[in-house]
Enzyme design. Structure first.
Site, PDB file in Angstrom:
ATOM      1  N   LYS A 187     -26.625   6.392  -9.774  1.00 40.81           N
ATOM      2  CA  LYS A 187     -26.340   7.827  -9.886  1.00 40.81           C
ATOM      3  C   LYS A 187     -27.629   8.654  -9.865  1.00 40.81           C
ATOM      4  O   LYS A 187     -27.730   9.627  -9.136  1.00 40.81           O
ATOM      5  CB  LYS A 187     -25.552   8.129 -11.175  1.00 40.81           C
ATOM      6  CG  LYS A 187     -24.197   7.425 -11.261  1.00 40.81           C
ATOM      7  CD  LYS A 187     -23.456   7.771 -12.546  1.00 40.81           C
ATOM      8  CE  LYS A 187     -24.171   7.370 -13.814  1.00 40.81           C
ATOM      9  NZ  LYS A 187     -24.386   5.907 -13.961  1.00 40.81           N
ATOM     10  N   ARG A 216     -18.674  12.191 -19.446  1.00 44.05           N
ATOM     11  CA  ARG A 216     -18.583  10.759 -19.707  1.00 44.05           C
ATOM     12  C   ARG A 216     -17.294  10.381 -20.418  1.00 44.05           C
ATOM     13  O   ARG A 216     -17.110   9.227 -20.764  1.00 44.05           O
ATOM     14  CB  ARG A 216     -19.762  10.336 -20.551  1.00 44.05           C
ATOM     15  CG  ARG A 216     -20.755   9.446 -19.768  1.00 44.05           C
ATOM     16  CD  ARG A 216     -21.832   9.065 -20.712  1.00 44.05           C
ATOM     17  NE  ARG A 216     -22.684   7.997 -20.341  1.00 44.05           N
ATOM     18  CZ  ARG A 216     -23.790   8.094 -19.610  1.00 44.05           C
ATOM     19  NH1 ARG A 216     -24.104   9.213 -19.025  1.00 44.05           N
ATOM     20  NH2 ARG A 216     -24.561   7.042 -19.458  1.00 44.05           N
ATOM     21  N   ARG A 219     -35.237  -1.870 -13.727  1.00 43.63           N
ATOM     22  CA  ARG A 219     -35.459  -0.427 -13.545  1.00 43.63           C
ATOM     23  C   ARG A 219     -36.759   0.034 -14.221  1.00 43.63           C
ATOM     24  O   ARG A 219     -37.039  -0.314 -15.361  1.00 43.63           O
ATOM     25  CB  ARG A 219     -34.283   0.366 -14.134  1.00 43.63           C
ATOM     26  CG  ARG A 219     -34.545   1.870 -14.168  1.00 43.63           C
ATOM     27  CD  ARG A 219     -33.290   2.693 -14.242  1.00 43.63           C
ATOM     28  NE  ARG A 219     -32.543   2.535 -15.472  1.00 43.63           N
ATOM     29  CZ  ARG A 219     -31.359   3.098 -15.692  1.00 43.63           C
ATOM     30  NH1 ARG A 219     -30.789   3.849 -14.760  1.00 43.63           N
ATOM     31  NH2 ARG A 219     -30.745   2.911 -16.829  1.00 43.63           N
ATOM     32  N   ARG A 253     -36.973   1.518 -19.933  1.00 41.14           N
ATOM     33  CA  ARG A 253     -36.209   2.167 -20.992  1.00 41.14           C
ATOM     34  C   ARG A 253     -35.783   1.161 -22.051  1.00 41.14           C
ATOM     35  O   ARG A 253     -35.379   0.064 -21.737  1.00 41.14           O
ATOM     36  CB  ARG A 253     -34.967   2.857 -20.393  1.00 41.14           C
ATOM     37  CG  ARG A 253     -35.270   4.211 -19.806  1.00 41.14           C
ATOM     38  CD  ARG A 253     -34.150   4.777 -18.980  1.00 41.14           C
ATOM     39  NE  ARG A 253     -32.829   4.662 -19.587  1.00 41.14           N
ATOM     40  CZ  ARG A 253     -31.715   5.123 -19.018  1.00 41.14           C
ATOM     41  NH1 ARG A 253     -31.774   5.730 -17.844  1.00 41.14           N
ATOM     42  NH2 ARG A 253     -30.557   4.978 -19.609  1.00 41.14           N
ATOM     43  N   ARG A 287     -23.627  -0.814 -23.127  1.00 47.01           N
ATOM     44  CA  ARG A 287     -23.413   0.407 -22.333  1.00 47.01           C
ATOM     45  C   ARG A 287     -22.313   0.204 -21.303  1.00 47.01           C
ATOM     46  O   ARG A 287     -21.552   1.122 -21.018  1.00 47.01           O
ATOM     47  CB  ARG A 287     -24.725   0.838 -21.669  1.00 47.01           C
ATOM     48  CG  ARG A 287     -25.681   1.443 -22.698  1.00 47.01           C
ATOM     49  CD  ARG A 287     -27.113   1.462 -22.225  1.00 47.01           C
ATOM     50  NE  ARG A 287     -27.272   2.207 -21.006  1.00 47.01           N
ATOM     51  CZ  ARG A 287     -28.134   1.902 -20.050  1.00 47.01           C
ATOM     52  NH1 ARG A 287     -28.921   0.855 -20.170  1.00 47.01           N
ATOM     53  NH2 ARG A 287     -28.213   2.648 -18.985  1.00 47.01           N
TER      54      ARG A 287
HETATM   55  P1  ADP Z   1     -27.481   5.535 -17.094  1.00 44.71           P
HETATM   56  O1  ADP Z   1     -28.145   6.400 -16.043  1.00 44.71           O
HETATM   57  O2  ADP Z   1     -28.102   4.203 -17.126  1.00 44.71           O
HETATM   58  O3  ADP Z   1     -25.992   5.491 -16.942  1.00 44.71           O
HETATM   59  P2  ADP Z   1     -27.991   7.774 -18.809  1.00 44.71           P
HETATM   60  O4  ADP Z   1     -29.402   8.139 -18.619  1.00 44.71           O
HETATM   61  O5  ADP Z   1     -26.966   8.571 -18.061  1.00 44.71           O
HETATM   62  O6  ADP Z   1     -27.809   6.225 -18.489  1.00 44.71           O
HETATM   63  O7  ADP Z   1     -27.607   7.841 -20.340  1.00 44.71           O
HETATM   64  C1  ADP Z   1     -28.408   7.248 -21.332  1.00 44.71           C
HETATM   65  C2  ADP Z   1     -27.783   7.483 -22.696  1.00 44.71           C
HETATM   66  O8  ADP Z   1     -27.745   8.887 -22.987  1.00 44.71           O
HETATM   67  C3  ADP Z   1     -26.346   7.031 -22.849  1.00 44.71           C
HETATM   68  O9  ADP Z   1     -26.259   5.625 -23.151  1.00 44.71           O
HETATM   69  C4  ADP Z   1     -25.876   7.904 -24.018  1.00 44.71           C
HETATM   70  O10 ADP Z   1     -26.391   7.448 -25.246  1.00 44.71           O
HETATM   71  C5  ADP Z   1     -26.569   9.231 -23.707  1.00 44.71           C
HETATM   72  N1  ADP Z   1     -25.743  10.100 -22.853  1.00 44.71           N
HETATM   73  C6  ADP Z   1     -26.026  10.486 -21.589  1.00 44.71           C
HETATM   74  N2  ADP Z   1     -25.072  11.305 -21.112  1.00 44.71           N
HETATM   75  C7  ADP Z   1     -24.146  11.425 -22.100  1.00 44.71           C
HETATM   76  C8  ADP Z   1     -22.915  12.118 -22.208  1.00 44.71           C
HETATM   77  N3  ADP Z   1     -22.424  12.848 -21.195  1.00 44.71           N
HETATM   78  N4  ADP Z   1     -22.237  12.023 -23.378  1.00 44.71           N
HETATM   79  C9  ADP Z   1     -22.708  11.311 -24.409  1.00 44.71           C
HETATM   80  N5  ADP Z   1     -23.853  10.610 -24.365  1.00 44.71           N
HETATM   81  C10 ADP Z   1     -24.580  10.670 -23.227  1.00 44.71           C
HETATM   82  P1  ADP Z   2     -27.764   5.025 -12.810  1.00 43.70           P
HETATM   83  O1  ADP Z   2     -28.340   6.421 -12.895  1.00 43.70           O
HETATM   84  O2  ADP Z   2     -26.379   5.009 -12.241  1.00 43.70           O
HETATM   85  O3  ADP Z   2     -27.864   4.277 -14.095  1.00 43.70           O
HETATM   86  P2  ADP Z   2     -30.153   4.405 -11.220  1.00 43.70           P
HETATM   87  O4  ADP Z   2     -30.173   5.370 -10.087  1.00 43.70           O
HETATM   88  O5  ADP Z   2     -31.079   4.632 -12.335  1.00 43.70           O
HETATM   89  O6  ADP Z   2     -28.631   4.215 -11.744  1.00 43.70           O
HETATM   90  O7  ADP Z   2     -30.401   2.950 -10.589  1.00 43.70           O
HETATM   91  C1  ADP Z   2     -30.497   1.791 -11.419  1.00 43.70           C
HETATM   92  C2  ADP Z   2     -31.575   0.865 -10.852  1.00 43.70           C
HETATM   93  O8  ADP Z   2     -31.120   0.315  -9.606  1.00 43.70           O
HETATM   94  C3  ADP Z   2     -32.902   1.546 -10.529  1.00 43.70           C
HETATM   95  O9  ADP Z   2     -33.938   0.626 -10.807  1.00 43.70           O
HETATM   96  C4  ADP Z   2     -32.817   1.858  -9.030  1.00 43.70           C
HETATM   97  O10 ADP Z   2     -34.111   1.839  -8.400  1.00 43.70           O
HETATM   98  C5  ADP Z   2     -31.986   0.685  -8.526  1.00 43.70           C
HETATM   99  N1  ADP Z   2     -31.083   1.059  -7.422  1.00 43.70           N
HETATM  100  C6  ADP Z   2     -30.411   2.218  -7.247  1.00 43.70           C
HETATM  101  N2  ADP Z   2     -29.643   2.157  -6.133  1.00 43.70           N
HETATM  102  C7  ADP Z   2     -29.819   0.923  -5.597  1.00 43.70           C
HETATM  103  C8  ADP Z   2     -29.304   0.253  -4.433  1.00 43.70           C
HETATM  104  N3  ADP Z   2     -28.424   0.853  -3.600  1.00 43.70           N
HETATM  105  N4  ADP Z   2     -29.726  -1.008  -4.203  1.00 43.70           N
HETATM  106  C9  ADP Z   2     -30.599  -1.622  -5.055  1.00 43.70           C
HETATM  107  N5  ADP Z   2     -31.121  -1.040  -6.158  1.00 43.70           N
HETATM  108  C10 ADP Z   2     -30.740   0.221  -6.435  1.00 43.70           C
END
Ligand code: ADP
Ligand code: ADP
Length: 219
Positions: A15, A90, A129, A162, A173
């Site tokens: 994302k 979420r 990541r 992270r 998660r």
């Molecule tokens: P990822 O990109 O790996 O899905 P995020 O960066 O979106 O993780 O979120 C990291 C953490 O921030 C979540 O595990 C949660 O603790 C908090 N968080 C992010 N967005 C929300 C939301 N919309 N509602 C509640 N908690 C959130």
């Molecule tokens: P999210 O925000 O959904 O948690 P991220 O964009 O942070 O996901 O991506 C998670 C990890 O996977 C990062 O290290 C990113 O560089 C890698 N990644 C993202 N898209 C791809 C893909 N299409 N193929 C392989 N690795 C990817």
């Protein structure tokens, strides 16, 4: 008209990576709830202190806090043309709140790409990541490495792993996602907004599929 895109998908689906690209392609803001929480934690604000343990555990922050934070963010000038929402909503309560908020801004959720990736792939993505300290730019040790190890290509800042990308927290998660966020798939499908995207492809291929799913400019 403003364009609001909600990116849906499990942690590690891509994302953040895709939101950065869509926001550039369409000239709209990238709004990442996780980035805003991490920024507050880094700056030791009151909000940061309130949410740090929750993020470290992989649980969700309280809806009221999160919704108020996103409302403030979407009012800022850089959201004038709309936003790519990454990580918000979420759960269904947040999705309902978003609808009310966007109606106030004379907009609506236009499209909800749901990025699908198998569980094993999510785990390899999250465990490799690397995130940039300054702006949250995203890299991967093998799948999307920076030009210089440990340094962000975009702003030269340090890349870090992270705390919540540790194996146990990743599992937590993913369960939280399945319990609380996955119901949004049917929620948005029911409103005719959901577009399924195969996230298990190279980063550029996912971007092309996403761009093809966007409404035409001016629609
Ligand atoms: P990822 O990109 O790996 O899905 P995020 O960066 O979106 O993780 O979120 C990291 C953490 O921030 C979540 O595990 C949660 O603790 C908090 N968080 C992010 N967005 C929300 C939301 N919309 N509602 C509640 N908690 C959130
Ligand atoms: P999210 O925000 O959904 O948690 P991220 O964009 O942070 O996901 O991506 C998670 C990890 O996977 C990062 O290290 C990113 O560089 C890698 N990644 C993202 N898209 C791809 C893909 N299409 N193929 C392989 N690795 C990817």
């Amino acid at each position: 008209m403003r364009l609001y895109i909600v990116l849906l998908g499990p942690p590690g689906a891509g994302k953040g990576t895709q939101a950065e690209r869509l926001s550039k392609a369409r000239g709209i803001a990238h709004v990442s709830s996780g980035d805003i929480f991490r920024e507050n934690i880094k700056n030791q604000t009151e909000l940061g202190t309130q949410v740090k343990d929750i993020l470290d555990r992989g649980d969700l922050v309280l809806d009221d806090l999160t919704i108020a934070m996103i409302r403030d963010r979407l009012k800022r000038a850089d959201c004038e043309m709309g936003a790519v929402l990454d990580g918000f909503p979420r759960n269904p309560a947040q999705a309902d709140a978003l609808e009310v908020m966007l109606a106030e801004f004379d907009g609506q959720v236009d499209v909800v790409p749901y990025i699908q990736v198998p569980r094993d792939e999510l785990i390899s993505r999250l465990s490799g990541r690397w995130t940039c300290r300054a702006e949250g730019h995203i890299f991967h040790a093998t799948f999307n490495p920076p030009q210089v190890e440990g340094v962000c290509d975009h702003d030269g800042s340090e890349l870090y792993q992270r705390e919540d990308d540790k194996r146990e927290t990743v599992e937590r998660r993913i369960s939280v996602y399945l319990e609380q966020t996955a119901p949004l798939i049917d929620y948005y499908r029911g409103k005719g907004k959901l577009v399924e995207i195969d996230g298990n492809q190279a980063i550029d291929a996912v971007t092309s599929d996403l761009l093809a799913a966007m409404p035409e400019q001016g629609d």
